[in-house]
Scaffold this active site. Structure first.
Site, mmCIF file in Angstrom:
data_model
loop_
_atom_site.group_PDB
_atom_site.id
_atom_site.type_symbol
_atom_site.label_atom_id
_atom_site.label_comp_id
_atom_site.label_asym_id
_atom_site.label_seq_id
_atom_site.Cartn_x
_atom_site.Cartn_y
_atom_site.Cartn_z
ATOM 1 N N ASN A 8 -45.271 -26.444 -10.894
ATOM 2 C CA ASN A 8 -45.782 -27.716 -10.330
ATOM 3 C C ASN A 8 -47.182 -28.188 -10.502
ATOM 4 O O ASN A 8 -47.375 -29.060 -10.248
ATOM 5 C CB ASN A 8 -45.591 -27.530 -8.666
ATOM 6 C CG ASN A 8 -46.743 -26.583 -8.244
ATOM 7 O OD1 ASN A 8 -46.585 -25.343 -8.721
ATOM 8 N ND2 ASN A 8 -47.663 -26.980 -7.318
ATOM 9 N N ASP B 78 -42.141 -20.726 -12.334
ATOM 10 C CA ASP B 78 -43.092 -20.579 -11.180
ATOM 11 C C ASP B 78 -42.613 -20.358 -9.872
ATOM 12 O O ASP B 78 -41.360 -20.517 -9.676
ATOM 13 C CB ASP B 78 -44.090 -21.790 -11.343
ATOM 14 C CG ASP B 78 -45.373 -21.691 -10.013
ATOM 15 O OD1 ASP B 78 -45.749 -20.666 -10.060
ATOM 16 O OD2 ASP B 78 -45.333 -22.757 -9.395
ATOM 17 N N ASP C 12 -44.825 -20.400 -6.138
ATOM 18 C CA ASP C 12 -45.504 -21.043 -5.246
ATOM 19 C C ASP C 12 -45.463 -22.512 -5.383
ATOM 20 O O ASP C 12 -45.971 -23.052 -6.264
ATOM 21 C CB ASP C 12 -46.857 -20.537 -4.749
ATOM 22 C CG ASP C 12 -46.757 -18.987 -4.214
ATOM 23 O OD1 ASP C 12 -46.044 -18.789 -3.335
ATOM 24 O OD2 ASP C 12 -47.272 -18.187 -5.154
#
Length: 291
Positions: free
Chosen positions: A238, A127, A129
């Site tokens: 996240n 990922d 961001d």
């Protein structure tokens, strides 16, 4: 379109921009890259409204007809089928929802065949961001990059902070795995950030918002559509919503915003060094989650 709808991980939008646009970027001088004061990696900063939708979105928009997700710059073809119920669908190139009732699986995968030097390697989906970087429309004095993004004819400056130890982490990951960037953000933002972030050509492919599956208000990264054996696929993210279809393949990370003392990525290196040598990732990840 609101400028906040270009970057996010879990939000809503009515996105009409083309996800394959590329923009020029500028890198800040080294002397301006100073650590921020007293931030916390677990606390979301205030004033993120305009920025939140640049990363991702949540508004249901009915698409009159189904369109395959367009190929991106990494040579990615239309998505394959998914295992979702009637509430899910794929995004078309305008961010509209192709409803599952009209969705027909194809035989093509999101990734092309692995390169010869990646043969036999585990595929790691990473990922962007709040995992590798944090971005904001608000000026940040110690930003590592500034990425200008054009939205509805207006240039918006996006200020990007690199997570501590991201360079060491990415370099080591590229030595061990077939690495793929997979983000729910639009390519017009994420592609130039990846150009600046990935100095070593770690990412073999880049997947953006149109490669996600829209499910119950979230952009989900369906690992079964990659074209890789699932027991050799790991996702680092996240946001649990991003890997809700394949939680057993996930290595969760704490969301990062501005804590320059964070060591999350560095701490994960030993785990991944061990994973790079296994034939089946599930046993190791199961032990990691219970340890």
């Amino acid at each position: 379109m609101e400028s906040a709808t270009i970057i996010t991980q879990v939000c809503r939008e009515d996105d009409t921009s083309t996800a394959t646009e590329r923009v020029s970027v500028q890198q800040l001088p080294q002397q301006q890259q100073q650590p921020s004061r007293g931030g916390s990696s677990k606390k979301k900063p205030r004033g993120r409204g305009i920025f939140r939708s640049l990363l991702c979105c949540l508004r249901h928009t009915e698409s009159p007809e189904r369109r395959d997700a367009p190929a991106n710059g990494a040579g990615v073809g239309p998505g394959t089928g998914n295992s979702l119920g009637s509430g899910a669908g794929l995004l078309d190139e305008n961010g509209s929802i192709a409803r599952a009732s009209s969705y027909e699986p194809t035989s093509k995968y999101l990734l092309t065949e692995a390169r010869p030097d990646d043969a036999g390697r585990i595929c790691v989906v990473i990922d962007l961001d709040e995992t590798l970087v944090h971005s904001s429309f608000k000026p940040i004095n110690n930003a590592d990059f500034i990425v200008p993004v054009e939205i509805d004819g207006t240039i918006h400056q996006v200020y990007v902070l690199k997570r501590p130890h991201v360079d060491e982490f990415l370099k080591r990951m590229g030595e061990l795995f077939e690495c793929v960037l997979f983000t729910a953000s639009l390519a017009k933002y994420a592609d130039p950030v990846a150009d600046l972030l990935d100095k070593w050509g770690v990412f073999r492919a880049r997947l953006f918002r149109e490669s996600c599956v829209f499910h119950h208000g979230n952009y989900v990264k369906d690992l079964s559509r990659l074209g890789r054996e699932l027991n050799k696929v790991i996702i680092i993210d996240n946001s649990p919503a991003s890997y809700i279809f394949h939680p057993d393949n996930a290595v969760p990370v704490v969301s990062w915003f501005d804590d320059m003392t964070d060591t999350e990525l560095l701490d994960l290196v030993p785990l991944f060094e061990g994973l790079s040598k296994v034939d089946d990732i599930y046993t190791v990840l199961r032990q990691h989650r219970t340890s």
